[in-house]
Design a protein around this motif. Structure first.
Motif, PDB file in Angstrom:
ATOM      1  N   ALA A 148       0.843  -1.195   0.000  1.00  0.00           N
ATOM      2  CA  ALA A 148       0.000   0.000   0.000  1.00  0.00           C
ATOM      3  C   ALA A 148       0.878   1.245   0.000  1.00  0.00           C
ATOM      4  CB  ALA A 148      -0.929   0.011   1.219  1.00  0.00           C
ATOM      5  N   PHE A 149       0.507   2.230  -0.833  1.00  0.00           N
ATOM      6  CA  PHE A 149       1.246   3.484  -0.948  1.00  0.00           C
ATOM      7  C   PHE A 149       0.327   4.645  -0.587  1.00  0.00           C
ATOM      8  CE2 PHE A 149       3.428   0.504  -3.584  1.00  0.00           C
ATOM      9  CZ  PHE A 149       4.757   0.885  -3.617  1.00  0.00           C
ATOM     10  N   GLY A 150       0.922   5.718  -0.076  1.00  0.00           N
ATOM     11  CA  GLY A 150       0.122   6.900   0.209  1.00  0.00           C
ATOM     12  C   GLY A 150       0.779   7.831   1.196  1.00  0.00           C
ATOM     13  N   ALA A 151      -0.070   8.686   1.787  1.00  0.00           N
ATOM     14  CA  ALA A 151       0.401   9.697   2.733  1.00  0.00           C
ATOM     15  C   ALA A 151      -0.413   9.607   4.017  1.00  0.00           C
ATOM     16  CB  ALA A 151       0.288  11.092   2.126  1.00  0.00           C
ATOM     17  N   PRO A 152      -0.278   8.534   4.799  1.00  0.00           N
ATOM     18  CA  PRO A 152      -1.049   8.408   6.037  1.00  0.00           C
ATOM     19  C   PRO A 152      -0.681   9.511   7.022  1.00  0.00           C
ATOM     20  CG  PRO A 152       0.699   6.774   5.967  1.00  0.00           C
ATOM     21  CD  PRO A 152       0.658   7.420   4.618  1.00  0.00           C
ATOM     22  N   SER A 208       3.907  11.842   3.497  1.00  0.00           N
ATOM     23  CA  SER A 208       3.933  11.468   2.090  1.00  0.00           C
ATOM     24  C   SER A 208       4.959  10.386   1.802  1.00  0.00           C
ATOM     25  CB  SER A 208       4.241  12.694   1.220  1.00  0.00           C
ATOM     26  OG  SER A 208       5.538  13.181   1.521  1.00  0.00           O
ATOM     27  N   GLN A 209       4.738   9.654   0.662  1.00  0.00           N
ATOM     28  CA  GLN A 209       5.649   8.630   0.180  1.00  0.00           C
ATOM     29  C   GLN A 209       5.877   7.531   1.215  1.00  0.00           C
ATOM     30  OE1 GLN A 209       7.328   9.017  -3.326  1.00  0.00           O
ATOM     31  NE2 GLN A 209       5.255   9.811  -3.113  1.00  0.00           N
ATOM     32  N   THR A 210       4.778   7.097   1.836  1.00  0.00           N
ATOM     33  CA  THR A 210       4.843   6.017   2.823  1.00  0.00           C
ATOM     34  C   THR A 210       4.474   4.690   2.159  1.00  0.00           C
ATOM     35  OG1 THR A 210       4.338   7.462   4.690  1.00  0.00           O
ATOM     36  CG2 THR A 210       3.855   5.129   4.964  1.00  0.00           C
ATOM     37  N   VAL A 211       5.203   3.640   2.531  1.00  0.00           N
ATOM     38  CA  VAL A 211       4.986   2.309   1.977  1.00  0.00           C
ATOM     39  C   VAL A 211       4.723   1.334   3.120  1.00  0.00           C
ATOM     40  CG1 VAL A 211       6.024   0.415   0.663  1.00  0.00           C
ATOM     41  CG2 VAL A 211       6.507   2.788   0.029  1.00  0.00           C
ATOM     42  N   THR A 212       3.658   0.529   2.998  1.00  0.00           N
ATOM     43  CA  THR A 212       3.381  -0.546   3.949  1.00  0.00           C
ATOM     44  C   THR A 212       3.077  -1.812   3.162  1.00  0.00           C
ATOM     45  OG1 THR A 212       1.041   0.075   4.080  1.00  0.00           O
ATOM     46  CG2 THR A 212       2.523   0.987   5.749  1.00  0.00           C
ATOM     47  N   ALA A 213       3.324  -2.962   3.767  1.00  0.00           N
ATOM     48  CA  ALA A 213       3.158  -4.228   3.063  1.00  0.00           C
ATOM     49  C   ALA A 213       2.319  -5.195   3.872  1.00  0.00           C
ATOM     50  CB  ALA A 213       4.524  -4.848   2.750  1.00  0.00           C
ATOM     51  N   LEU A 260      -3.057   0.267  -4.121  1.00  0.00           N
ATOM     52  CA  LEU A 260      -2.687  -1.034  -3.575  1.00  0.00           C
ATOM     53  C   LEU A 260      -2.081  -1.820  -4.737  1.00  0.00           C
ATOM     54  CD1 LEU A 260      -2.869  -2.844  -0.981  1.00  0.00           C
ATOM     55  CD2 LEU A 260      -4.900  -3.874  -2.041  1.00  0.00           C
ATOM     56  N   VAL A 261      -0.887  -2.367  -4.541  1.00  0.00           N
ATOM     57  CA  VAL A 261      -0.068  -2.845  -5.650  1.00  0.00           C
ATOM     58  C   VAL A 261       0.360  -4.290  -5.396  1.00  0.00           C
ATOM     59  CG1 VAL A 261       2.036  -2.381  -6.984  1.00  0.00           C
ATOM     60  CG2 VAL A 261       0.758  -0.490  -5.973  1.00  0.00           C
ATOM     61  N   ASP A 262       0.364  -5.118  -6.460  1.00  0.00           N
ATOM     62  CA  ASP A 262       0.868  -6.480  -6.322  1.00  0.00           C
ATOM     63  C   ASP A 262       2.386  -6.486  -6.451  1.00  0.00           C
ATOM     64  OD1 ASP A 262       1.497  -6.327  -9.036  1.00  0.00           O
ATOM     65  OD2 ASP A 262      -0.144  -7.620  -9.685  1.00  0.00           O
ATOM     66  N   GLY A 313       4.346  -5.020  -9.369  1.00  0.00           N
ATOM     67  CA  GLY A 313       4.349  -3.578  -9.548  1.00  0.00           C
ATOM     68  C   GLY A 313       3.131  -3.044 -10.277  1.00  0.00           C
ATOM     69  N   ARG A 314       2.000  -3.749 -10.233  1.00  0.00           N
ATOM     70  CA  ARG A 314       0.778  -3.308 -10.907  1.00  0.00           C
ATOM     71  C   ARG A 314      -0.275  -2.904  -9.880  1.00  0.00           C
ATOM     72  NH1 ARG A 314      -0.615  -8.546 -14.272  1.00  0.00           N
ATOM     73  NH2 ARG A 314      -0.408  -9.325 -12.146  1.00  0.00           N
ATOM     74  N   VAL A 315      -0.989  -1.824 -10.148  1.00  0.00           N
ATOM     75  CA  VAL A 315      -2.044  -1.372  -9.247  1.00  0.00           C
ATOM     76  C   VAL A 315      -3.215  -2.338  -9.350  1.00  0.00           C
ATOM     77  CG1 VAL A 315      -3.619   0.497  -8.660  1.00  0.00           C
ATOM     78  CG2 VAL A 315      -1.331   1.023  -9.519  1.00  0.00           C
ATOM     79  N   VAL A 316      -3.654  -2.875  -8.217  1.00  0.00           N
ATOM     80  CA  VAL A 316      -4.784  -3.807  -8.186  1.00  0.00           C
ATOM     81  C   VAL A 316      -5.967  -3.250  -7.429  1.00  0.00           C
ATOM     82  CG1 VAL A 316      -3.370  -5.865  -8.481  1.00  0.00           C
ATOM     83  CG2 VAL A 316      -3.795  -4.989  -6.172  1.00  0.00           C
ATOM     84  N   GLY A 317      -5.807  -2.072  -6.805  1.00  0.00           N
ATOM     85  CA  GLY A 317      -6.916  -1.474  -6.070  1.00  0.00           C
ATOM     86  C   GLY A 317      -6.578  -0.076  -5.601  1.00  0.00           C
ATOM     87  N   VAL A 318      -7.605   0.603  -5.101  1.00  0.00           N
ATOM     88  CA  VAL A 318      -7.454   1.951  -4.539  1.00  0.00           C
ATOM     89  C   VAL A 318      -7.846   1.897  -3.071  1.00  0.00           C
ATOM     90  CG1 VAL A 318      -8.297   4.320  -4.597  1.00  0.00           C
ATOM     91  CG2 VAL A 318      -7.878   3.106  -6.742  1.00  0.00           C
TER      92      VAL A 318
END
Length: 484
Positions: free
Chosen positions: A289-293, A297-302, A342-344, A347-352
């Motif tokens: 998951a990418f975003g700005a919680p 900004s530019q935060t990554v969680t898995a 939300l990315v697999d 590296g492809r977006v699979v959801g928002v």
């Protein structure tokens, strides 16, 4: 309490109202592409006929008549093998290397006598092409090619790609990473340049969310609830990965699916994310998951895919809500992640990313508890395409009100009221019918019924399995359409 699946629903998924911290500039990652070529096989060897020598003329001697000799075809050298087969010979025609069947080959004509003045044993030569001709032709071709490229680029810049739909706006679909990739760092390196922070203000409120670059035309996808306060007279800004801030305009949004599409001025240089397919996901697959919680900004969680096709409403039954057929994940999602990708692991977006579950009470605003939800990318594509082509999004309806309380939870969806002149009435659906399944997929309650209907498109004919007076029956309903 009943809900009308024909009505639009205001989202109420959490988003951060805290002012965004100044983003840190990051170097964008350049995209690499591989080009592949192929080589043709060897050309067949050509035959060269030797020239007969010509000597002085001699008096012909009289010879006795001889027996006629049957004409024979000249022996020809077989061509070398090529990598592509010869095309079939059409009826009535013959290949260049074949003689017509049933006829002896014609006798070669006698060579023409040499022209007066020409040396014996030689052929007349064609006039030579001036040496300056070929450089002139090459220069002319180069100039024409450059002019064509300039004109083509100018025409492309004048085209308003926002009216051509998603297929004409320059999206990416090829997976950037290998199928067996397991590196979260590689996914982050690929997607961070395509992830943006969205700052929206208006109506006395300000908030922050996330988004991702959709295409090469400068469109960005985010959640509707991120920009709803700025949709009427407010301002929207997008912060890129390198820290540059762009002005943005809301060109269309859907309250029903909680999606919005922004047009970012001067941002065609931003790299679009690659679009995948949530249908390809398996429960247990890794996602990022990418975003700005909380404005970071530019935060990554898995995490992993916890479930698929999860019927979720982003608000309570007292609100107008968004109903989504969500991808559930345990990747950490918090207020401010809304709208991010939300990315697999390819590296492809699979959801928002759009919502999180909470335990209620004092913990309602506590944030992530490991149960987050994302809108499937398939629905994102459909809604974005509608917005780009028409400026509005549409959703399917049957024209009936359904009970969304917990009274029938697990047993099916109870139809409270069938509206007059609706697709449901035309198909024979009645009040108090219990809907058990839609197109063979079981529905457990009213929310599940609404979500299931909204996975189809207006105009689709859908099979409903209903129970009435203790008997099951099948109805086919052609879905109507509303804007929302």
């Amino acid at each position: 309490m009943s809900q009308d699946p024909t009505a639009s629903h205001e989202p109420s998924s959490p988003s951060s109202d805290q002012p965004a911290e100044p983003p840190r500039a990051e170097e964008p990652v350049s995209e690499l592409s591989a080009e592949h070529g192929s080589e043709l096989g060897a050309e067949p060897a050509s035959e060269r006929a030797s020239e007969p020598s010509v000597g002085p003329a001699a008096e012909p001697a009289a010879e006795p008549a001889a027996e006629p000799v049957e004409a024979q075809a000249p022996v020809r050298e077989q061509p070398t093998e090529v990598t592509r087969p010869l095309p079939p010979v059409p009826a009535g025609q013959y290949a260049a290397h074949q003689a017509p069947p049933f006829f002896p080959p014609a006798t070669p004509p006698a060579p023409a006598p040499p022209s007066p003045g020409a040396p014996v044993g030689t052929h007349a030569k064609r006039p030579a092409v001036p040496a300056w001709t070929w450089p002139a032709i090459a220069a002319t071709s180069l100039v024409l090619g450059l002019l064509g490229g300039v004109l083509g680029a100018g025409i492309q810049d004048r085209i308003d790609t926002s009216s051509l739909g998603l297929g004409s706006s320059g999206t990416r679909t090829a997976p950037p990473l290998a199928k067996d990739n397991q590196s979260i760092a590689a996914v982050a390196d690929e997607l961070l340049p395509s992830t943006v922070q969205v700052l929206a203000s208006g109506n006395g409120a300000a908030g922050t969310g996330s988004g991702f670059v959709l295409d090469r035309a400068g469109h960005v996808v985010t959640n509707n609830h991120v920009v709803t306060g700025a949709a009427d007279g407010g301002t929207v800004e997008v912060v890129a990965a390198n820290g540059r801030v762009y002005d943005a305009e809301v060109i269309g949004r859907s309250r029903v699916y909680d999606l919005a599409v922004l047009k970012v001025a001067g941002a065609k240089e931003l790299r679009p994310a690659s679009l995948g397919a949530s249908d390809d996901l398996l429960v247990g697959d890794g996602v990022v998951a990418f975003g700005a919680p909380l404005g970071l900004s530019q935060t990554v969680t898995a995490g992993i895919v916890s479930a698929k096709n999860r019927p979720v409403t982003t608000g309570s039954s007292s609100d107008e809500s968004s109903f989504i057929n969500a991808v559930q994940t345990d990747a950490a999602i918090n207020p401010g992640n809304s709208g991010g990708p939300l990315v697999d692991l390819q590296g492809r977006v699979v959801g928002v990313n759009t919502a999180i579950a909470t335990t209620g009470g004092v913990l309602a605003e506590a944030g992530n508890i490991g149960v987050g939800f994302a809108i499937p990318i398939e629905q994102v594509k459909v809604t974005a395409d509608q917005i780009l082509r028409t400026g509005e999004a549409r959703y399917p309806v049957i024209g009936a009100r359904v009970d969304t309380s917990d009274a029938q939870k697990g047993n099916g969806a109870v139809i409270d009221e069938v509206l007059a002149n609706s697709p449901a009435q035309s198909a024979g659906l009645e009040d108090d019918d219990l809907v058990l399944a839609v197109d063979g997929v079981r529905v457990t309650d009213g929310i599940a019924l609404i979500v299931r209907i909204r996975t189809f498109q207006p105009g689709d004919e859908v099979e409903f399995t209903v129970r009435r007076d203790g008997k099951e029956r099948t109805l086919r309903i052609t879905l109507g359409s509303e804007v929302g």
